[in-house]
Design an enzyme around this catalytic site. Structure first.
Site, PDB file in Angstrom:
ATOM      1  N   GLY A 198      -6.244   8.246  -4.551  1.00  8.68           N
ATOM      2  CA  GLY A 198      -5.406   8.901  -3.358  1.00  8.68           C
ATOM      3  C   GLY A 198      -6.338   9.390  -2.354  1.00  8.68           C
ATOM      4  N   ARG A 220      -9.220   7.443  10.695  1.00 12.11           N
ATOM      5  CA  ARG A 220      -8.274   7.887   9.838  1.00 12.11           C
ATOM      6  C   ARG A 220      -8.735   8.244   8.308  1.00 12.11           C
ATOM      7  NH1 ARG A 220      -4.954   5.245  13.472  1.00 12.11           N
ATOM      8  NH2 ARG A 220      -5.075   3.148  12.146  1.00 12.11           N
ATOM      9  N   ARG A 275      -1.147  -1.410  -8.806  1.00 11.59           N
ATOM     10  CA  ARG A 275      -2.632  -0.959  -8.335  1.00 11.59           C
ATOM     11  C   ARG A 275      -2.943   0.765  -8.424  1.00 11.59           C
ATOM     12  NH1 ARG A 275      -3.392  -1.783  -2.362  1.00 11.59           N
ATOM     13  NH2 ARG A 275      -3.915  -3.887  -3.017  1.00 11.59           N
ATOM     14  N   ASP A 333       0.816  -1.313  -0.145  1.00 11.74           N
ATOM     15  CA  ASP A 333       0.036   0.018   0.084  1.00 11.74           C
ATOM     16  C   ASP A 333       0.827   1.149   0.022  1.00 11.74           C
ATOM     17  OD1 ASP A 333      -2.453  -1.019  -0.216  1.00 11.74           O
ATOM     18  OD2 ASP A 333      -2.535  -1.354   2.222  1.00 11.74           O
TER      19      ASP A 333
END
Length: 299
Positions: A180, A280, A176, A126
């Site tokens: 964003g 978050r 991937r 990630d």
């Protein structure tokens, strides 16, 4: 202001206790997080496999600041992969390097990532905020020496992305592409939604024209249509790229694409850090609040 409040709430024990006890919170969490335990994750992944959907699984946690927590995260992935093998199902691992030590010891993060790669059929790293991009790409290059199928997430809204993708669009490279989700300054990232969408399409074209394996992370029907047009233009068949969507989001669309012959991979988060993860995600982009509320209504 809303983002700051949500971020503060993510660190508050009192707010966590209050929010966690709300019925609506549990409804949201149960839809978007596949449980807290290894067994709950295995059950969710088995259900997706039965629906002919592929899976990439994320053990929740990030911004780890001590070695013990980083080691525990790596062990959790290894334990899950063993449980999945016993259950006769497979899943890719999605790994946040910040969860395995990147913030304080890059060498440790690399070694933990190696351990996860050795235990998993495939791994995708990630991508987090822009300050971690160079470190993540450096660790990716090291991992690919022994695990060439290791993938990486690239964020279309960063100004640097098109250059990064030209470097990553080589033979066999798994990328991937996401829009964003972090709050980034205008100096490094597009701020306007239309600009982000255009950047995504430009990035997608680079990937589809290259020799790698694009993983198109989107729930947007317009992007899906553009993907199909680009696949046709560049002679890609269904097996030469895939779609990725979040667990609990547009499940009907996921199943329809899979039924049409596409590879659809569902991003499945699990673990007991669901509260921090959820808050978050909202704090990074407060617009996500509306996104999650719409998703609860099936939109």
């Amino acid at each position: 202001m809303l983002g700051q409040l949500l971020l503060a709430a993510s660190r508050s024990t009192l707010v966590r206790r209050s929010v966690s006890s709300m019925p609506l919170t549990r409804k949201v969490v149960d839809r978007f997080v596949a449980g807290e335990t290894t067994q709950e994750a295995v059950t969710a992944i088995q259900r997706l496999a039965d629906a002919k959907l592929a899976v990439t699984v994320d053990h929740l946690g990030e911004e780890t600041r001590d070695a013990a927590a980083a080691t525990a995260t790596a062990k959790a992935y290894i334990t899950l992969m063993g449980a999945l093998r016993e259950a006769g199902v497979t899943a890719e691992a999605s790994v946040k390097l910040s969860a395995v030590g990147q913030a304080f010891d890059e060498k440790m993060a690399l070694e933990h990532a190696r351990e996860i790669c050795a235990a998993s059929p495939m791994v995708t790293l990630d991508m987090e905020d822009h300050t971690t991009v160079d470190s993540t790409l450096g660790i990716l290059a090291e991992l690919r020496k022994d695990f060439p199928q290791t993938g990486v997430a690239i964020q279309a809204y960063l100004h640097r992305t098109e250059g990064d993708l030209r470097d990553l669009a080589g033979e066999g490279s798994r990328v991937r592409l996401v829009k964003g989700a972090y709050r980034e300054p205008a100096s490094v990232a597009h701020q306007n939604k239309n600009d982000v969408d255009k950047a995504y399409v430009r990035a997608l074209r680079i990937l589809m024209a290259g020799k790698g394996y694009p993983m198109v992370a989107t729930h947007d029907d317009r992007i899906i249509s553009i993907t199909e047009l680009l696949a046709d233009r560049f002679g890609r068949s269904f097996g030469d790229y895939e779609y990725q969507m979040l667990y609990g989001i547009r499940t009907d669309r996921q199943e329809a694409l899979a039924a049409a012959g596409h590879t659809v991979r569902v991003y499945v988060p699990y673990g007991d850090d669901w509260y921090g993860y959820f808050m978050r995600r909202l704090a990074e982009r407060p617009a996500n609040v509306a996104f999650f509320l719409r998703a609860l209504g099936g939109k």
